[in-house]
Structures are given as C-alpha cells and as structure tokens.
Design an enzyme around this catalytic site. Structure first.
Site, PDB file in Angstrom:
ATOM      1  N   HIS A 100      36.753  32.939  51.103  1.00 22.29           N
ATOM      2  CA  HIS A 100      37.039  32.576  49.709  1.00 22.29           C
ATOM      3  C   HIS A 100      38.440  32.005  49.589  1.00 22.29           C
ATOM      4  O   HIS A 100      39.383  32.515  50.192  1.00 22.29           O
ATOM      5  CB  HIS A 100      36.874  33.783  48.770  1.00 22.29           C
ATOM      6  CG  HIS A 100      37.624  34.997  49.201  1.00 22.29           C
ATOM      7  ND1 HIS A 100      37.167  35.826  50.207  1.00 22.29           N
ATOM      8  CD2 HIS A 100      38.813  35.506  48.804  1.00 22.29           C
ATOM      9  CE1 HIS A 100      38.032  36.802  50.394  1.00 22.29           C
ATOM     10  NE2 HIS A 100      39.056  36.629  49.564  1.00 22.29           N
ATOM     11  N   HIS A 102      41.599  31.263  47.121  1.00 15.70           N
ATOM     12  CA  HIS A 102      42.210  31.730  45.867  1.00 15.70           C
ATOM     13  C   HIS A 102      42.902  30.559  45.167  1.00 15.70           C
ATOM     14  O   HIS A 102      43.615  29.785  45.810  1.00 15.70           O
ATOM     15  CB  HIS A 102      43.297  32.768  46.154  1.00 15.70           C
ATOM     16  CG  HIS A 102      42.819  34.062  46.711  1.00 15.70           C
ATOM     17  ND1 HIS A 102      42.698  35.202  45.945  1.00 15.70           N
ATOM     18  CD2 HIS A 102      42.444  34.419  47.968  1.00 15.70           C
ATOM     19  CE1 HIS A 102      42.291  36.208  46.716  1.00 15.70           C
ATOM     20  NE2 HIS A 102      42.125  35.759  47.945  1.00 15.70           N
TER      21      HIS A 102
HETATM   22  P1  AMP Z   1      41.071  38.956  49.767  1.00 17.75           P
HETATM   23  O1  AMP Z   1      42.150  39.987  49.927  1.00 17.75           O
HETATM   24  O2  AMP Z   1      41.557  37.555  50.030  1.00 17.75           O
HETATM   25  O3  AMP Z   1      39.838  39.317  50.566  1.00 17.75           O
HETATM   26  O4  AMP Z   1      40.700  38.953  48.230  1.00 17.75           O
HETATM   27  C1  AMP Z   1      39.552  39.540  47.713  1.00 17.75           C
HETATM   28  C2  AMP Z   1      39.618  39.343  46.227  1.00 17.75           C
HETATM   29  O5  AMP Z   1      38.339  39.594  45.691  1.00 17.75           O
HETATM   30  C3  AMP Z   1      40.606  40.266  45.525  1.00 17.75           C
HETATM   31  O6  AMP Z   1      41.572  39.486  44.834  1.00 17.75           O
HETATM   32  C4  AMP Z   1      39.716  41.071  44.575  1.00 17.75           C
HETATM   33  O7  AMP Z   1      40.330  41.304  43.330  1.00 17.75           O
HETATM   34  C5  AMP Z   1      38.504  40.164  44.429  1.00 17.75           C
HETATM   35  N1  AMP Z   1      37.249  40.828  44.097  1.00 17.75           N
HETATM   36  C6  AMP Z   1      36.712  41.916  44.716  1.00 17.75           C
HETATM   37  N2  AMP Z   1      35.527  42.215  44.155  1.00 17.75           N
HETATM   38  C7  AMP Z   1      35.312  41.302  43.174  1.00 17.75           C
HETATM   39  C8  AMP Z   1      34.254  41.082  42.239  1.00 17.75           C
HETATM   40  N3  AMP Z   1      33.176  41.872  42.182  1.00 17.75           N
HETATM   41  N4  AMP Z   1      34.370  40.040  41.375  1.00 17.75           N
HETATM   42  C9  AMP Z   1      35.457  39.244  41.416  1.00 17.75           C
HETATM   43  N5  AMP Z   1      36.474  39.402  42.272  1.00 17.75           N
HETATM   44  C10 AMP Z   1      36.409  40.410  43.144  1.00 17.75           C
END
Ligand code: AMP
Ligand code: ZN
Length: 141
Positions: A100, A102
């Site tokens: 993903h 950001h």
């Molecule tokens: P990363 O540390 O790059 O893996 O970021 C994962 C991101 O996913 C974090 O910023 C979380 O806040 C976000 N996240 C986790 N679960 C959900 C969800 N169900 N819907 C939207 N964002 C999410």
C-alpha cells in the site's frame, strides 16, 4: 485474496472502508488511523506483500492511482504538500502485509519531518563504496 489479510477483506467488502477511488486494479480509501486529515492508502486489489512482489503492469496501475489522487487530496484538505511513500517490508515499518502507498497531507510548520528523517544516522561511505554500490544495483536492474 489472502484469507487473513485486512486489506483483502476491504477489497471483498467484508470490512468497511471510506473509499475515495477505485478502478479495475486498485482501490484507495482513508487510513483508519490517520497521520493527518485526508491520509489515504492506495492498494492493488490482488494480494501482494511488497512492492517487489507486484507484477510489473500492476506497479504502473498503483503509481497511476497515486498520481490520480495526489491533487484531489491536497485540494480537498487544503494541504501545502503531501508525503507519498511505501513502508516496504517489516524492517521498514510495514505492518499490513498487502502492499500500500500512503498519501499523507502535509502543512507548512506541521512539525513532521522529511523522508530523510526516517533513519537514525547517515552512513559514512567512500567514493569507492558508492561506485561499487551503484555498479551492483545497476547490474541487477
Ligand atoms: P503500514 O505501517 O505501512 O503497514 O500501514 C498500515 C496502515 O493501515 C496504518 O496507517 C493503519 O492505520 C492502516 N489501517 C489498518 N487497518 C485499516 C483499516 N481497516 N482501514 C483503513 N486503514 C487501516
Ligand atoms: Zn491482501
């Protein structure tokens, strides 16, 4: 689809999301725990853990979705800029193992740092080491 993947569950509609963009290959939605208002995540609809794992055509689709969204995010949030980044692998802070990107809105004086702030210190590298590293990467690209 990976059975225990939260982002695959979002793609499948099993978990709700605040979707802001969708096309055949990608989905984008608001981060549930945002670092700023308008913090958006862009994902491929199929499960791949890291950027390195994406089929080449899909990498283009993800970049295109990021491109499509940067201006709408900045305009909607009246942001001064955005940090656009991937935590690529657990060592880099990736917590959800479904690739993903950001998009994080940034504001003058928001107190946040640039990407250059993510490591504790910078390595001391000689010209020879830099030449060797560049050659090694170029030989594999
Ligand atoms: P990363 O540390 O790059 O893996 O970021 C994962 C991101 O996913 C974090 O910023 C979380 O806040 C976000 N996240 C986790 N679960 C959900 C969800 N169900 N819907 C939207 N964002 C999410
Ligand atoms: Zn997944």
């Amino acid at each position: 689809m990976s059975d225990d993947c939260i982002f695959c569950a979002i793609v499948d509609g099993e978990i709700p999301s605040r979707t802001v963009y969708e096309d055949e290959e990608t989905l984008a939605f608001l981060d549930a725990n945002p670092l700023a208002p308008g913090h958006v995540l862009v994902i491929p609809k199929t499960h791949h853990e890291r950027l390195n794992d994406l089929p080449e055509a899909l990498s283009g689709a993800v970049l295109d979705a990021l491109y499509q969204l940067v201006s709408p995010v900045e305009t909607a949030i009246e942001a001064d800029g955005t940090t656009v980044a991937f935590n690529n692998g657990a060592a880099a802070g990736q917590e959800v193992p479904h690739v993903h990107g950001h998009i994080i809105p940034r504001f003058e004086g928001d107190g946040g740092g640039p990407i250059h702030a993510i490591t504790g210190s910078r390595p001391e590298l000689s010209d020879e080491e830099l030449d060797s590293i560049a050659e090694d990467i170029a030989g594999r690209a």
